[in-house]
Design a protein around this motif. Structure first.
Motif, PDB file in Angstrom:
ATOM      1  N   PHE A  10      22.778 -19.134  43.024  1.00  0.00           N
ATOM      2  CA  PHE A  10      23.599 -18.500  44.053  1.00  0.00           C
ATOM      3  C   PHE A  10      24.071 -19.522  45.085  1.00  0.00           C
ATOM      4  O   PHE A  10      25.224 -19.470  45.546  1.00  0.00           O
ATOM      5  N   GLY A 129      29.589 -12.127  43.757  1.00  0.00           N
ATOM      6  CA  GLY A 129      28.283 -12.615  44.209  1.00  0.00           C
ATOM      7  C   GLY A 129      27.238 -11.522  44.193  1.00  0.00           C
ATOM      8  O   GLY A 129      26.115 -11.720  43.711  1.00  0.00           O
ATOM      9  N   TYR A 133      24.283 -11.862  41.369  1.00  0.00           N
ATOM     10  CA  TYR A 133      23.071 -12.504  41.846  1.00  0.00           C
ATOM     11  C   TYR A 133      22.107 -11.598  42.606  1.00  0.00           C
ATOM     12  O   TYR A 133      20.944 -11.964  42.787  1.00  0.00           O
TER      13      TYR A 133
END
Length: 203
Positions: A10, A129, A133
């Motif tokens: 990440f 994102g 993640y």
């Protein structure tokens, strides 16, 4: 996000997505060129806070709520495209640097925050994102952690573009170089943004 490999992945994702060319970095580059590094920092701070808030809001359920509104995606794309076109025109037609007149950045903290809501790259970064993640377990806690990480990573990765812009400051006092730079920045803004908007409208 307690898994070290996920956290490192990440972090790399945040560095790549915030450090590569896009609308935010084009604006910061222009701000650094026109007003210097320190006066561009409020814009950098606004962008960093803005992407963090956007990730938190979308990750905590706002994205699902907004996607349920008929035509929201199309409206967002149209508004974003119109704003980007206007911004590109303002950059292209801004003329050579006048140091006495150009003592503030094109946007401040609040402008940088608000800009993320019409910035398609910011939406792509935050949505992908969260989806990629952020684990489902302890979701709210992990979303907030991811938002803070994205905010902190954005500061140096976006801020370095102000340093790059400042190196062009002296050249921008000459009309010929200023015209080339302004047209180039307007083109970068359009190339980095409009294809994603057009693709979104086509879906």
């Amino acid at each position: 996000m307690t898994d070290t490999s996920v956290l490192l992945s990440f972090l790399l994702f945040c560095v790549v997505m915030t450090g590569t060319p896009g609308p935010n970095n084009a604006m910061v580059l222009l701000a650094g060129a026109r007003v210097g590094v320190w006066r561009a920092m409020p814009l950098v701070a606004g962008i960093s806070v803005g992407v963090g808030l956007l990730l938190a809001a979308l990750g905590l359920g706002l994205g699902t709520l907004l996607s349920a509104i008929p035509g929201f995606d199309v409206a967002l794309c149209v508004v974003g495209a119109a704003y980007i076109l206007w911004l590109a025109w303002k950059i292209a037609s801004s003329g050579p640097l006048q140091v006495r007149d150009d003592d503030t950045a094109p946007m401040g903290v609040f402008g940088g925050v608000a800009f993320q809501w019409v910035n398609p790259k910011a939406w792509a970064v935050t949505i992908s994102g969260v989806a990629t993640y952020v684990p489902a377990e302890h979701h709210a806690q992990n979303v907030l952690l991811a938002a803070v990480i994205l905010l902190l990573v954005s500061v140096p990765c976006v801020g370095i573009w102000a340093v790059g812009g400042a190196t062009f400051r002296r050249l921008l006092m000459h009309p010929r170089y200023a015209l080339l730079f302004n047209l180039g920045m307007a083109l970068v803004l359009l190339v980095a943004t409009l294809p994603a908007l057009v693709q979104s409208l086509a879906l």
